[in-house]
Scaffold this active site. Structure first.
Site, PDB file in Angstrom:
ATOM      1  N   PHE A 160       0.818  -1.222   0.000  1.00 20.53           N
ATOM      2  CA  PHE A 160       0.000   0.000   0.000  1.00 20.53           C
ATOM      3  C   PHE A 160       0.855   1.277   0.000  1.00 20.53           C
ATOM      4  O   PHE A 160       0.837   2.044  -0.984  1.00 20.53           O
ATOM      5  CB  PHE A 160      -0.926  -0.064   1.225  1.00 20.53           C
ATOM      6  CG  PHE A 160      -1.556   1.226   1.625  1.00 20.53           C
ATOM      7  CD1 PHE A 160      -2.176   2.057   0.693  1.00 20.53           C
ATOM      8  CD2 PHE A 160      -1.558   1.608   2.964  1.00 20.53           C
ATOM      9  CE1 PHE A 160      -2.776   3.253   1.087  1.00 20.53           C
ATOM     10  CE2 PHE A 160      -2.166   2.794   3.360  1.00 20.53           C
ATOM     11  CZ  PHE A 160      -2.760   3.618   2.428  1.00 20.53           C
ATOM     12  N   ASN A 163      -2.231   5.117   8.189  1.00 15.90           N
ATOM     13  CA  ASN A 163      -2.396   5.682   6.842  1.00 15.90           C
ATOM     14  C   ASN A 163      -3.698   5.215   6.213  1.00 15.90           C
ATOM     15  O   ASN A 163      -4.191   4.132   6.511  1.00 15.90           O
ATOM     16  CB  ASN A 163      -1.272   5.160   5.931  1.00 15.90           C
ATOM     17  CG  ASN A 163       0.049   5.856   6.131  1.00 15.90           C
ATOM     18  OD1 ASN A 163       0.788   6.075   5.182  1.00 15.90           O
ATOM     19  ND2 ASN A 163       0.381   6.218   7.360  1.00 15.90           N
ATOM     20  N   ALA A 180       5.729  -5.174  18.282  1.00 18.68           N
ATOM     21  CA  ALA A 180       6.980  -5.649  18.891  1.00 18.68           C
ATOM     22  C   ALA A 180       8.019  -5.933  17.810  1.00 18.68           C
ATOM     23  O   ALA A 180       9.203  -5.613  17.972  1.00 18.68           O
ATOM     24  CB  ALA A 180       6.718  -6.902  19.720  1.00 18.68           C
ATOM     25  N   SER A 181       7.575  -6.504  16.686  1.00 24.42           N
ATOM     26  CA  SER A 181       8.534  -6.805  15.619  1.00 24.42           C
ATOM     27  C   SER A 181       9.029  -5.510  14.966  1.00 24.42           C
ATOM     28  O   SER A 181      10.200  -5.402  14.600  1.00 24.42           O
ATOM     29  CB  SER A 181       7.920  -7.743  14.577  1.00 24.42           C
ATOM     30  OG  SER A 181       6.886  -7.115  13.856  1.00 24.42           O
ATOM     31  N   TYR A 228       2.914  -7.545  16.076  1.00 22.54           N
ATOM     32  CA  TYR A 228       3.297  -6.640  14.983  1.00 22.54           C
ATOM     33  C   TYR A 228       4.162  -5.500  15.501  1.00 22.54           C
ATOM     34  O   TYR A 228       5.280  -5.267  15.012  1.00 22.54           O
ATOM     35  CB  TYR A 228       2.052  -6.074  14.286  1.00 22.54           C
ATOM     36  CG  TYR A 228       2.334  -4.859  13.419  1.00 22.54           C
ATOM     37  CD1 TYR A 228       3.127  -4.961  12.289  1.00 22.54           C
ATOM     38  CD2 TYR A 228       1.816  -3.603  13.750  1.00 22.54           C
ATOM     39  CE1 TYR A 228       3.404  -3.833  11.496  1.00 22.54           C
ATOM     40  CE2 TYR A 228       2.080  -2.480  12.962  1.00 22.54           C
ATOM     41  CZ  TYR A 228       2.880  -2.603  11.840  1.00 22.54           C
ATOM     42  OH  TYR A 228       3.157  -1.505  11.068  1.00 22.54           O
ATOM     43  N   HIS A 263      -5.998  -4.613  22.407  1.00 21.58           N
ATOM     44  CA  HIS A 263      -6.292  -3.492  21.504  1.00 21.58           C
ATOM     45  C   HIS A 263      -5.899  -2.158  22.155  1.00 21.58           C
ATOM     46  O   HIS A 263      -6.510  -1.739  23.136  1.00 21.58           O
ATOM     47  CB  HIS A 263      -7.799  -3.505  21.209  1.00 21.58           C
ATOM     48  CG  HIS A 263      -8.173  -2.748  19.982  1.00 21.58           C
ATOM     49  ND1 HIS A 263      -9.471  -2.641  19.552  1.00 21.58           N
ATOM     50  CD2 HIS A 263      -7.427  -2.061  19.085  1.00 21.58           C
ATOM     51  CE1 HIS A 263      -9.507  -1.912  18.444  1.00 21.58           C
ATOM     52  NE2 HIS A 263      -8.284  -1.561  18.144  1.00 21.58           N
ATOM     53  N   GLU A 311       2.917   2.630  16.486  1.00 25.36           N
ATOM     54  CA  GLU A 311       2.442   1.582  17.393  1.00 25.36           C
ATOM     55  C   GLU A 311       3.551   1.072  18.317  1.00 25.36           C
ATOM     56  O   GLU A 311       3.268   0.434  19.328  1.00 25.36           O
ATOM     57  CB  GLU A 311       1.816   0.425  16.600  1.00 25.36           C
ATOM     58  CG  GLU A 311       0.667   0.910  15.741  1.00 25.36           C
ATOM     59  CD  GLU A 311      -0.213  -0.199  15.180  1.00 25.36           C
ATOM     60  OE1 GLU A 311      -0.254  -1.281  15.761  1.00 25.36           O
ATOM     61  OE2 GLU A 311      -0.855   0.060  14.146  1.00 25.36           O
ATOM     62  N   ALA A 317       7.369  -5.300   5.025  1.00 22.68           N
ATOM     63  CA  ALA A 317       7.010  -5.790   6.361  1.00 22.68           C
ATOM     64  C   ALA A 317       5.736  -6.597   6.261  1.00 22.68           C
ATOM     65  O   ALA A 317       4.965  -6.458   5.314  1.00 22.68           O
ATOM     66  CB  ALA A 317       6.798  -4.620   7.320  1.00 22.68           C
ATOM     67  N   ARG A 336      -7.287   6.613  16.832  1.00 20.85           N
ATOM     68  CA  ARG A 336      -6.066   6.590  16.021  1.00 20.85           C
ATOM     69  C   ARG A 336      -5.886   7.963  15.395  1.00 20.85           C
ATOM     70  O   ARG A 336      -6.855   8.687  15.169  1.00 20.85           O
ATOM     71  CB  ARG A 336      -6.180   5.546  14.884  1.00 20.85           C
ATOM     72  CG  ARG A 336      -6.404   4.114  15.372  1.00 20.85           C
ATOM     73  CD  ARG A 336      -5.136   3.572  16.033  1.00 20.85           C
ATOM     74  NE  ARG A 336      -5.270   2.225  16.552  1.00 20.85           N
ATOM     75  CZ  ARG A 336      -5.594   1.915  17.820  1.00 20.85           C
ATOM     76  NH1 ARG A 336      -5.851   2.875  18.703  1.00 20.85           N
ATOM     77  NH2 ARG A 336      -5.644   0.663  18.215  1.00 20.85           N
TER      78      ARG A 336
END
Ligand SMILES: NC(=O)c1ccc[n+]([C@@H]2O[C@H](COP(=O)([O-])OP(=O)(O)OC[C@H]3O[C@@H](n4cnc5c(N)ncnc54)[C@H](O)[C@@H]3O)[C@@H](O)[C@H]2O)c1
Length: 356
Positions: free
Chosen positions: A19, A195, A167-168, A165, A300, A142, A89, A229
């Site tokens: 994207f 985004n 954490a990575s 996600y 969440h 995040e 990613a 967000r």
């Protein structure tokens, strides 16, 4: 960025069939840059998005993994890029809950491989080319965790990732930082908020709700819908990355955001209202009536808000779209590009591998 010699600036862009990466590549090529686009073409990679670049000699598409050191080293030696921009990613939080291993493999191990290749290539450069080289790592807000009702993330907020996600991504940010401090690699990191815009895979909130609302289907909203967000139009994220590439201070991180905090339910209701105006349902129902609250996502994060004043103050960047103008433009884009959406929804976008 300014090229050290007379050749067109060349970027090695990873994840440029996804994207944000594809939006970035389309813009960069339109601006006269040469792009070598390395993408593994996971489910999220879509060459339909890059169809307008077919036959354009400023775009070279290569299917491959950022963790494939031999391939990356070969591309660096062959194309001699002025910079690497790392978008590649695994990016979807829900998928990271179901299967975190792939996230560690690409986001952490893959980024490490890319960094090692970048370091070795950079060490072999000389003079102005070595001086000008940059490795720009695209990351997320995040990594900072979740906020209460007040405050915003700044570049000095401590990392506190809560999903596999994030954490990575946090781990990859740390490796990028370490490659600067340990080996001197000229790195830049951007941490951006959510985004939205053209070409987003319809598993993410805005394209998902748009597709379902158009079809008159139930609109799933997690929990009470009050998670917040910050939303940024994808073109503004891309312009921020270009600006940081051109003028960012080596070793620094820059937060990127739209100053557009919205609850999820506000986003969904905005989409409903705009679609009701543009494409009313045949039975005359307001699409808000399709909203269905579903069980919350585990872990969440409640609220993200990002302070991008460093980028605005030091590099003079600012977003061109408000949330209202950006979301209206995005919905119009989806309405005008239904074949693109349909080919993702029916899976046919994966059948053809253009440009290979
Ligand atoms: N989407 C957002 O709101 C957002 C916000 C901030 C930061 N980011 C970051 O921006 C980057 C791009 O996000 P996106 O939303 O465009 O993601 P995306 O999932 O749409 O695209 C990711 C792309 O990377 C490719 N890819 C995956 N694994 C690969 C590998 N091992 N080697 C090469 N290519 C691989 C995929 O094929 C795909 O084309 C990610 O690093 C993400 O963490 C995204």
């Amino acid at each position: 960025m300014n090229s050290p010699s007379s050749h067109a600036t060349t970027l090695l862009v990873t994840g440029g069939a996804g994207f944000i990466g594809a939006n970035f590549v389309l813009q960069a090529v339109a601006d006269g840059l040469r792009v070598v686009n390395l993408d593994k073409l996971t489910y999220a990679g879509n060459l339909d998005t890059l169809a307008s670049l077919q036959g354009n000699d400023r775009h070279v598409f290569v299917q491959g993994d950022i963790g494939d050191r031999a391939l990356v080293a070969k591309l660096l030696a062959e194309y001699r890029p002025d910079a690497i921009v790392n978008f590649a990613a695994e990016s979807h939080v829900d998928r990271s809950i179901d299967g975190p291993a792939e996230f560690v493999q690409t986001n952490v191990v893959g980024t490490l491989g890319l960094l090692e290749c970048a370091r070795d290539y950079w060490r072999g450069l000389e003079g102005a080319a070595r001086e000008a080289f940059r490795f720009l790592h695209v990351s997320t807000d995040e990594v900072y965790g979740s906020l209460g009702d007040e405050g915003q993330f700044t570049e000095t907020t401590a990392y506190a990732p809560n999903s596999p996600y994030s954490a990575s991504k946090a781990a990859s940010d740390h490796l990028v930082r370490a490659f600067h401090h340990t080996y001197g690699l000229p790195v830049l990191t951007t941490n951006c908020s959510n985004n939205y815009g053209p070409y987003q895979f319809p598993e993410k909130l805005i394209p998902l709700v748009t597709a379902k609302a158009l079809a008159g289907e139930a609109l799933p909203v997690y929990g009470d819908g009050l998670n917040i967000r910050d939303w940024l139009f994808v073109g503004d994220h891309c312009s921020a990355i270009r600006r940081v590439l051109d003028a960012g201070r080596v070793g620094e991180t820059y937060n990127v955001g739209g100053n557009a905090e919205r609850t999820n339910i506000t986003v969904v209701k905005t989409i409903c209202a705009l679609l009701d105006q543009r494409r009313p349902l045949a039975d005359g129902r307001a699409r808000e009536s399709l909203i269905t609250y579903v069980k919350d996502r585990p872990g969440h994060d409640r609220r993200y808000a990002i302070d991008s004043s460093k980028l605005q103050r030091e590099l003079g960047w600012k977003p061109s779209q408000t949330f209202e103008s950006g979301i209206a433009a995005t919905l119009d884009w989806y309405l005008d590009h239904q074949p693109w959406v349909q080919r993702v929804l029916d899976g046919s976008y994966r059948m053809e591998r253009l440009g290979q």
